[in-house]
Enzyme design. Structure first.
Site, PDB file in Angstrom:
ATOM      1  N   HIS A 137       7.454  -3.504   3.491  1.00 26.77           N
ATOM      2  CA  HIS A 137       7.911  -2.461   4.424  1.00 26.77           C
ATOM      3  C   HIS A 137       6.982  -1.260   4.442  1.00 26.77           C
ATOM      4  O   HIS A 137       6.976  -0.482   5.389  1.00 26.77           O
ATOM      5  CB  HIS A 137       9.355  -2.031   4.108  1.00 26.77           C
ATOM      6  CG  HIS A 137       9.529  -1.264   2.831  1.00 26.77           C
ATOM      7  ND1 HIS A 137       9.439  -1.829   1.577  1.00 26.77           N
ATOM      8  CD2 HIS A 137       9.802   0.053   2.607  1.00 26.77           C
ATOM      9  CE1 HIS A 137       9.650  -0.916   0.646  1.00 26.77           C
ATOM     10  NE2 HIS A 137       9.864   0.249   1.243  1.00 26.77           N
ATOM     11  N   GLU A 174      -1.533   2.907  -3.710  1.00 25.10           N
ATOM     12  CA  GLU A 174      -0.336   3.659  -3.292  1.00 25.10           C
ATOM     13  C   GLU A 174      -0.650   5.127  -3.046  1.00 25.10           C
ATOM     14  O   GLU A 174       0.224   5.987  -3.068  1.00 25.10           O
ATOM     15  CB  GLU A 174       0.762   3.503  -4.346  1.00 25.10           C
ATOM     16  CG  GLU A 174       1.207   2.065  -4.565  1.00 25.10           C
ATOM     17  CD  GLU A 174       2.291   1.592  -3.591  1.00 25.10           C
ATOM     18  OE1 GLU A 174       3.194   2.360  -3.286  1.00 25.10           O
ATOM     19  OE2 GLU A 174       2.203   0.424  -3.141  1.00 25.10           O
ATOM     20  N   HIS A 249       5.781   4.741  -9.538  1.00 24.18           N
ATOM     21  CA  HIS A 249       4.553   5.500  -9.292  1.00 24.18           C
ATOM     22  C   HIS A 249       4.371   6.471 -10.448  1.00 24.18           C
ATOM     23  O   HIS A 249       5.364   6.950 -11.019  1.00 24.18           O
ATOM     24  CB  HIS A 249       4.653   6.331  -7.999  1.00 24.18           C
ATOM     25  CG  HIS A 249       4.618   5.544  -6.734  1.00 24.18           C
ATOM     26  ND1 HIS A 249       5.435   5.811  -5.668  1.00 24.18           N
ATOM     27  CD2 HIS A 249       3.847   4.502  -6.346  1.00 24.18           C
ATOM     28  CE1 HIS A 249       5.175   4.979  -4.681  1.00 24.18           C
ATOM     29  NE2 HIS A 249       4.215   4.165  -5.073  1.00 24.18           N
ATOM     30  N   CYS A 371       7.009  13.471  -3.722  1.00 21.67           N
ATOM     31  CA  CYS A 371       6.739  12.269  -2.906  1.00 21.67           C
ATOM     32  C   CYS A 371       6.615  12.633  -1.439  1.00 21.67           C
ATOM     33  O   CYS A 371       5.950  11.949  -0.663  1.00 21.67           O
ATOM     34  CB  CYS A 371       7.889  11.277  -3.014  1.00 21.67           C
ATOM     35  SG  CYS A 371       8.200  10.677  -4.661  1.00 21.67           S
TER      36      CYS A 371
HETATM   37  O1  SUG Z   1       7.727   3.271  -2.124  1.00 23.78           O
HETATM   38  N1  SUG Z   1      11.075   4.080  -1.407  1.00 23.78           N
HETATM   39  C1  SUG Z   1       9.711   4.506  -1.641  1.00 23.78           C
HETATM   40  C2  SUG Z   1       9.697   5.811  -2.398  1.00 23.78           C
HETATM   41  C3  SUG Z   1       8.328   6.412  -2.488  1.00 23.78           C
HETATM   42  C4  SUG Z   1       8.280   7.587  -3.380  1.00 23.78           C
HETATM   43  N2  SUG Z   1       6.975   8.126  -3.391  1.00 23.78           N
HETATM   44  C5  SUG Z   1       6.323   8.608  -4.471  1.00 23.78           C
HETATM   45  N3  SUG Z   1       6.757   8.367  -5.679  1.00 23.78           N
HETATM   46  N4  SUG Z   1       5.230   9.244  -4.291  1.00 23.78           N
HETATM   47  C6  SUG Z   1       8.925   3.435  -2.394  1.00 23.78           C
HETATM   48  O2  SUG Z   1       9.512   2.783  -3.260  1.00 23.78           O
HETATM   49  C7  SUG Z   1      12.782   2.670  -0.447  1.00 23.78           C
HETATM   50  C8  SUG Z   1      13.155   2.231   0.947  1.00 23.78           C
HETATM   51  C9  SUG Z   1      14.480   1.544   0.998  1.00 23.78           C
HETATM   52  O3  SUG Z   1      14.921   0.970  -0.006  1.00 23.78           O
HETATM   53  O4  SUG Z   1      15.096   1.549   2.083  1.00 23.78           O
HETATM   54  C10 SUG Z   1      11.317   3.113  -0.538  1.00 23.78           C
HETATM   55  O5  SUG Z   1      10.482   2.570   0.129  1.00 23.78           O
END
Ligand code: SUG
Length: 447
Positions: A137, A174, A249, A371
């Site tokens: 995604h 990432e 992360h 984030c």
């Molecule tokens: O990549 N959550 C993101 C969160 C990103 C956080 N970013 C940093 N740590 N910089 C991820 O896991 C969850 C989407 C969902 O479950 O609907 C999501 O993509």
């Protein structure tokens, strides 16, 4: 000329939902299928920008990406008008349809890795959109991010916008979530810290339960592309124990700002030794000391570090030389995190203030304040060369607020995408946001 850190935050989109899409991201899993509020998500993000902008910090804004991702749906063989495509996709591939409708682009820290011009041997600022290939995604964000950055950083005399790294596991990247920079001040050449969690493909990862998302090969490529001087690059290995405890992360367990490095005891592998080397390296480079604030697991158990997101606070330099810790409100309700923050503020270090902020719609998907932002350190002449429409100000904020209130729903489920009027509202919202920011929206991404 003065250099400023400009925080680029991205607005959530009208299809923001909790899909449970990210293995290893505990909040995402826990909140799967909980009802979401896209309007609140976007307004919380906008209020965050306003709060920091009102405090005098420089702020810019990135627009939401179009969702569902019709380009992918068409590539997967779904055709017809937008409504027909959504109907067929929801019926045949509901799980994939959720991924292709995710608002995960909102976490701008993952959009790219950025190197300020002072760090680069061609004296240009470099930006490489992250390929985000570990989670499907998220992988669909990279091309669109590249096109946005090309519009925003269009001055080729000052900026280099690279293509995302090749879309394969061995180069999984990432973005800035695994990247930090240490320096006496933002205008100084910085030591860039790249944190990796597997050497190449997933067979080389040490975490046993959850996926490692950043490869060492990707970090090497980024340092090369950005023309960084070798002795200003440090690579650290993320602690696999932290990954298996939900730190998908590195920014879930560590944050830097100028000469301060705030981190959890379990942030990187072989941490004691690595921090000693870092202290020495910094002192040899700048003739000054860095301030390392290491929070022990006893003071803040890793599970509380992950649930409170203390280390995903933004750490910002104030004009008086002190620093603000901009933390999620979740830290207030966690006794360990609350005490750890008090200890940080009371101790002798530049962090002398903490402000708590509600970004609960983002937090429920595993995204804290840090984030939501991409740090871009720029000289004033570079700021002047940015696409001006994305610079945050009160007028822009009011315009965006009214668009969000007009078109964003207060609840969203995937079935809403079967409604022609909902799809139209999504398009109107994006068209108006892009118009307000004076950015081009690429028609082939819309339904
Ligand atoms: O990549 N959550 C993101 C969160 C990103 C956080 N970013 C940093 N740590 N910089 C991820 O896991 C969850 C989407 C969902 O479950 O609907 C999501 O993509």
């Amino acid at each position: 000329m003065t250099t400023y850190e400009v925080n680029f935050d991205c607005l959530a989109g009208p299809t923001h939902h909790f899909g449970g899409l990210s293995l290893g991201n505990l909040a995402s899993y826990k909140n799967k299928s909980r009802s979401s509020n896209p309007r609140a998500a976007a307004l919380q993000g906008l209020n965050k920008m306003k709060f920091l902008s009102d405090r005098g910090f420089k702020q810019a804004i990135l627009p939401p990406h179009p969702r569902p991702h019709f380009l992918s749906l068409k590539k997967l063989g779904f055709n017809g008008n937008a409504q027909q495509i959504c109907e067929k996709a929801l019926k045949n591939i509901p799980a994939l349809f959720s991924k292709l409708s995710s608002s995960s682009f909102m976490w701008a820290a993952n959009a790219a890795t950025f190197s300020p011009s002072i760090d680069s041997q061609d004296n240009k600022a470099h930006i490489t959109p992250a390929n985000l290939i570990t989670m499907f995604h998220r992988s669909i964000e990279a091309d669109f991010s590249q096109q946005l950055f090309q519009q925003i950083f269009s001055d080729k005399n000052k900026f280099v916008v690279h293509a995302p790294l090749p879309a394969h596991d061995i180069f999984s990247d990432e973005g800035a979530a695994n990247h930090n920079r240490l320096c006496p001040n933002h205008g100084h050449k910085g030591i860039q810290i790249f944190v990796w969690s597997k050497v190449a493909d997933s067979s080389s990862q040490k975490s046993k339960i959850f996926p490692a998302r950043q490869s060492q090969l990707a970090c090497d490529a980024l340092a090369r592309l950005h023309l960084l001087q070798q002795d200003f690059v440090i690579k650290l290995e993320q602690n696999p124990f932290a990954i298996d405890n939900g730190a998908f992360h590195n920014d879930v367990v560590a944050v830097t700002n100028e000469s301060v490095f705030l981190l959890h005891e379990y942030a990187v592998l072989d941490q004691e030794q690595k921090l000693k080397q870092l202290l020495l390296h910094y002192e040899t480079t700048y003739g000054k000391k860095i301030c390392i604030i290491e929070v022990s697991n006893q003071e803040l158990p890793i599970k509380d570090a992950v649930s409170s997101y203390l280390f995903n606070s933004q750490l910002l330099s104030k004009p008086d030389g002190n620093m603000l810790l901009f933390a999620p409100t979740d830290c207030q309700s966690n006794v360990h995190a609350k005490q750890a923050i008090k200890n940080i503020i009371d101790a002798k270090n530049p962090i002398n203030e903490c402000a708590f902020f509600d970004v609960s719609q983002s937090m429920a998907n595993g995204g804290g304040p840090a984030c939501l932002r991409l740090r871009i350190a720029l000289r004033q002449d570079e700021i002047n060369a940015l696409h001006p429409g994305i610079i945050f100000n009160d007028r822009l904020c009011a315009q965006l607020e009214s668009i969000i209130e007009r078109y964003y729903p207060t609840e969203f489920i995937l079935e809403d995408l079967l409604d022609k009027n909902f799809l139209l509202d999504c398009n109107y919202a994006l068209e108006e946001i892009y118009k307000t920011l004076d950015l081009k929206i690429l028609e082939n991404f819309l339904g």
